[in-house]
Design a protein around this motif. Structure first.
Motif, short mmCIF file in Angstrom:
data_model
loop_
_atom_site.label_atom_id
_atom_site.label_comp_id
_atom_site.label_asym_id
_atom_site.label_seq_id
_atom_site.Cartn_x
_atom_site.Cartn_y
_atom_site.Cartn_z
N VAL A 104 0.55 -1.49 0.23
CA VAL A 104 0.14 0.16 -0.26
C VAL A 104 0.89 1.02 0.44
N GLY A 105 0.74 2.06 -0.73
CA GLY A 105 1.33 3.45 -1.12
C GLY A 105 2.80 3.41 -1.84
N VAL A 106 2.80 2.42 -1.79
CA VAL A 106 4.14 2.20 -3.79
C VAL A 106 3.62 2.93 -4.08
N GLY A 107 2.53 2.65 -4.81
CA GLY A 107 2.16 3.65 -6.29
C GLY A 107 2.84 4.90 -6.04
N ALA A 108 1.59 5.58 -5.27
CA ALA A 108 2.28 7.22 -4.72
C ALA A 108 3.69 7.40 -4.43
N SER A 109 4.08 6.81 -3.84
CA SER A 109 5.28 7.09 -3.62
C SER A 109 6.50 7.27 -4.59
N ARG A 110 6.16 6.70 -5.44
CA ARG A 110 7.03 5.67 -6.90
C ARG A 110 6.54 7.15 -7.70
N VAL A 111 4.84 7.77 -8.02
CA VAL A 111 5.01 8.90 -8.76
C VAL A 111 5.88 10.41 -7.94
N ARG A 112 6.22 10.62 -6.92
CA ARG A 112 6.69 11.44 -5.93
C ARG A 112 8.40 11.70 -6.64
N ASP A 113 8.47 10.43 -6.65
CA ASP A 113 10.05 10.00 -6.32
C ASP A 113 10.37 10.67 -8.75
N LEU A 114 9.41 9.80 -8.70
CA LEU A 114 9.55 9.74 -10.10
C LEU A 114 9.57 11.00 -10.35
N PHE A 115 8.87 12.03 -10.21
CA PHE A 115 8.94 13.88 -10.54
C PHE A 115 10.07 15.32 -10.05
N GLN A 116 10.14 14.05 -8.62
CA GLN A 116 11.00 14.66 -8.40
C GLN A 116 12.39 14.88 -9.21
N GLN A 117 12.85 13.21 -9.21
CA GLN A 117 14.06 12.73 -10.53
C GLN A 117 13.45 13.41 -11.47
N ALA A 118 12.95 14.31 -12.09
CA ALA A 118 12.37 14.95 -13.32
C ALA A 118 12.88 16.38 -12.60
N LYS A 119 12.35 16.80 -10.97
CA LYS A 119 12.82 18.44 -11.16
C LYS A 119 14.72 18.27 -11.20
N ARG A 120 14.90 17.69 -10.39
CA ARG A 120 16.49 17.46 -10.37
C ARG A 120 17.21 18.04 -11.91
N MET A 121 16.89 17.70 -12.80
CA MET A 121 16.98 17.57 -14.21
C MET A 121 16.87 18.57 -14.45
N GLY A 122 16.08 19.99 -14.25
CA GLY A 122 15.87 21.10 -14.44
C GLY A 122 14.79 20.96 -15.47
N LYS A 123 15.34 20.50 -16.88
CA LYS A 123 13.92 20.19 -17.81
C LYS A 123 13.99 19.24 -18.13
N ALA A 124 12.83 18.61 -18.89
CA ALA A 124 12.90 17.41 -18.64
C ALA A 124 11.36 16.61 -19.58
N ILE A 125 11.78 15.26 -20.05
CA ILE A 125 10.12 14.81 -20.59
C ILE A 125 9.85 12.97 -19.80
N ILE A 126 8.48 13.58 -19.38
CA ILE A 126 8.47 11.86 -18.44
C ILE A 126 7.87 12.02 -19.48
N PHE A 127 7.88 10.63 -19.73
CA PHE A 127 7.00 9.90 -21.02
C PHE A 127 5.98 8.44 -20.02
N VAL A 128 5.45 8.60 -19.79
CA VAL A 128 3.72 7.25 -19.47
C VAL A 128 3.76 6.06 -20.82
#
Length: 649
Positions: A274-298
């Motif tokens: 429980v809660g793993v999916g939401a945690s991975r979504v948060r981590d995905l966007f944090q990883q993209a923010k660290r890149m500055g400009k990024a494209i996320i493909f789902v």
């Protein structure tokens, strides 16, 4: 007439029931990595290679050094010689090793000697008394110990225990996906400096390229858009049937963007915890923010983006919590400037409305099945690295493959190459494409099936009826070829080349139903009985007639009313069951109209085939002789059976 695109043309009629109808590798940025981002082989609990080499070296030294250590040299004596020298008084000292029994010492002239000794202690009691009488200085030396082996005996059990626990930890991480990194995103980062796929690798779809290129340009040169106040779309949803190239467009964006690119699939967010999916979504966007400009493909976003509250699970299941977190990350309190979401799905109808609103997925780009010119360009792209024969006409192949997606066309070219190899040909020829298309659409040729003369003759007249109507009827698709060679589940096939259409007339559907009835009617006229060979034809004809009455408003008695034939109960809408959309009287009227259309077209097929009975006989005889004939030959046979100067139609 509505401009809504109707379903693709039905499959070719035939006797018997027929079957229903990644490019370059991505370049990952850097070296291979563990799910938590650490380099492969450097994850938690893993030992560096130098530590293993040191342990092996220490173990080898502990075993080999004592045997190679230099020992004292001296004259080697037999034990009896040494005893006689003791008696003669020529031995000055003696050191007796109680472990090995070896005796070393010096002569009176201070030269060294060595001997093997005797007895368990090196010397017997009588020899010890002899040493005392001769006043020889002697002493007993305990066996020397190897300090490396001593340390090894102490630390080896401890090392084995530690290694056991490390192995248990790694096994637990392998089975559970790493307890400490269970909430980490599984997105793959791609190196934009080494593009594996670009827009040049995608044939056609200029409109799709234009809309996606705008997003790429904004991330590369944001000042051009900000000068006039333009805002980049936060999300782009690629919608289209399977195999049309949605994921390929994402790969091309990764090659063209020049910014960070993260790729993830919808199923990567879902786990049993429980809660793993939401945690991975948060981590995905944090990883993209660290890149500055990024494209996320789902990819396949429908696996987590389905409507909330659909079904019996309520609003607190894991999938809905994951979707809620994605909605908040895309357009919540915290701004995500410079991050663009690119998603793909072939089921846009089941996505949550909150996910599709402006501010989240601002654009929906439809990636449809390719048109004729696009199919030709796709075939050219996939065949440019293959050896093609001079008789291969890509225009004809593009015309003969309506309804095929880009993936289907790539598979078609590959199948043609395989057929050419089986023929032991050095190049791909037209016959290879023909056989490959038949194999892809209808199935492999069943050369082992042997039809009886009666079955073969019945099949020839059955397919002759289809071919005759396909040639004579004015509104149908032109005939390409007809064969009585068994393929897949069909004993024979009549193949037409569908013309490029976006809307279909009532006359077109009536001719299609009439053509489907041709095999059954021909057998009834020639043999006077019916068999099961027309099962697939009747299924196809009934399906078209039902949609003409229920969905397309092509019945005068029913009128301009439409009832969808697909009840999407899996969405959870009206899950307890919804009643029929029309009354019993209307249902009876619909059934009557469907039956009327089928009977009218059957009678029409009977009239046309009776009129061209001689042409049917010639077609059947040609099929029995050659097994396969093309459309122009069928037209010639029908024309030859008519009175001179009489038109075919």
């Amino acid at each position: 007439m509505s401009n809504l695109p109707p379903p693709p043309p039905p499959p070719p009629p035939g006797r018997g029931r027929g079957p229903q109808q990644r490019n370059k590798n991505e370049q990952s940025s850097g070296k291979d990595a563990n799910p938590d981002g650490t380099p492969a082989g450097k994850g938690p609990g893993s030992w560096p290679k130098w530590a293993i080499y040191v342990m092996v070296g220490v173990l080898a030294a502990a075993i080999l050094v004592p045997t190679l250590w230099p020992s004292e040299t001296g004259e080697s004596l037999e034990y009896s010689e040494w005893r006689e020298l003791v008696v003669d008084g020529e031995i000055a000292t003696a050191e007796i090793n109680t472990g090995s029994g070896k005796i070393t010492g010096q002569f009176n002239n201070e030269d060294k000697y060595t001997t093997s000794g005797g007895g368990e202690r090196g010397v017997s009691a009588a020899d010890e008394a002899l040493l005392l009488r001769q006043d020889v200085k002697y002493r007993f030396i305990p066996p020397s110990s190897n300090w490396l082996l001593g340390l090894l005996s102490i630390f080896l059990p401890i090392a084995l225990i530690i290694a056991f626990f490390v192995w248990m930890q790694r096994r637990a991480q392998g089975q559970m996906g790493g307890v400490m990194s269970i909430g980490k995103s599984k997105a793959k980062a791609y190196d934009a400096s080494r593009p594996s796929t670009t827009f040049d690798d995608i044939a056609g779809y200029d409109g799709v390229k234009q809309e996606i290129t705008e997003v790429v340009d904004f991330l590369r040169m944001p000042e051009r858009f900000k000068e006039i106040g333009a805002r980049v779309p936060k999300g782009i949803l690629l919608v289209g049937p399977p195999g049309t190239g949605k994921t390929l467009f994402a790969r091309a964006v990764a090659g063209e963007a020049g910014v960070g690119f993260l790729s993830v699939t919808g199923s990567d967010f879902m786990e049993m915890f429980v809660g793993v999916g939401a945690s991975r979504v948060r981590d995905l966007f944090q990883q993209a923010k660290r890149m500055g400009k990024a494209i996320i493909f789902v990819d396949e976003i429908d696996s987590i983006g389905r409507k909330r509250g659909a079904g019996l699970g309520g609003g607190h299941d894991e999938r809905e919590q994951t979707l809620n977190q994605m909605l908040a990350e895309m357009d919540g309190f915290e701004a995500t400037e410079g991050i663009v979401i690119l998603a793909a799905t072939n089921r846009p109808d089941i996505l949550d409305p909150a996910l599709l609103r402006p501010g989240r997925f601002d654009r929906q780009i439809v990636v449809p099945l390719p048109e004729w010119s696009e199919r030709k360009a796709i075939l050219d792209v996939h065949s440019r690295d293959k050896r093609m024969g001079p008789d291969v006409d890509m225009d004809t192949m593009a015309q003969a493959t309506p309804g095929m997606s880009g993936a289907d066309l790539a598979n078609l070219v590959n199948e043609a190459a395989l057929v050419a190899v089986r023929r032991k040909s050095k190049q791909i020829e037209r016959i290879d494409f023909e056989n490959a298309r038949d194999r892809v659409v209808l199935g492999a040729s069943r050369e082992s099936m042997i039809l009886s003369p009666e079955e073969k003759r019945a099949t020839a007249f059955h397919e002759g009826g289809h071919a005759l109507l396909a040639t004579v009827l004015p509104h149908g698709d032109p005939l390409h070829k007809v064969t009585i060679l068994p393929r897949g589940m069909a004993l024979g096939v009549t193949w037409s080349l569908p013309q490029e259409r976006h809307t279909y007339s009532k006359e077109y559907f009536e001719d299609t139903i009439c053509k489907a009835m041709g095999g059954r009617v021909a057998e009834m006229i020639v043999f006077g009985n019916l068999n099961s060979g027309a099962a697939n034809d009747l299924e196809q004809a009934t399906g078209i007639a039902r949609r003409m009455v229920r969905e397309w408003g092509m019945s005068e008695r029913v009128g301009p009313q439409a009832w969808s034939s697909q009840q999407q109960t899996f969405l959870g809408d009206d899950l307890m069951g919804s009643g029929r959309e029309y009354s019993d009287d209307t249902a009876k009227l619909i059934d009557e109209e469907i039956g009327r259309i089928l009977h009218e077209q059957e009678q029409r097929a009977n009239d046309v085939i009776t009129k061209h009975s001689e042409g049917l006989r010639l077609i059947a005889e040609a099929l029995l002789e050659h097994e396969t004939i093309d459309g122009p030959e069928v037209a010639r046979l029908i024309q030859s059976a008519l009175p001179s100067n009489a038109p075919v139609h």
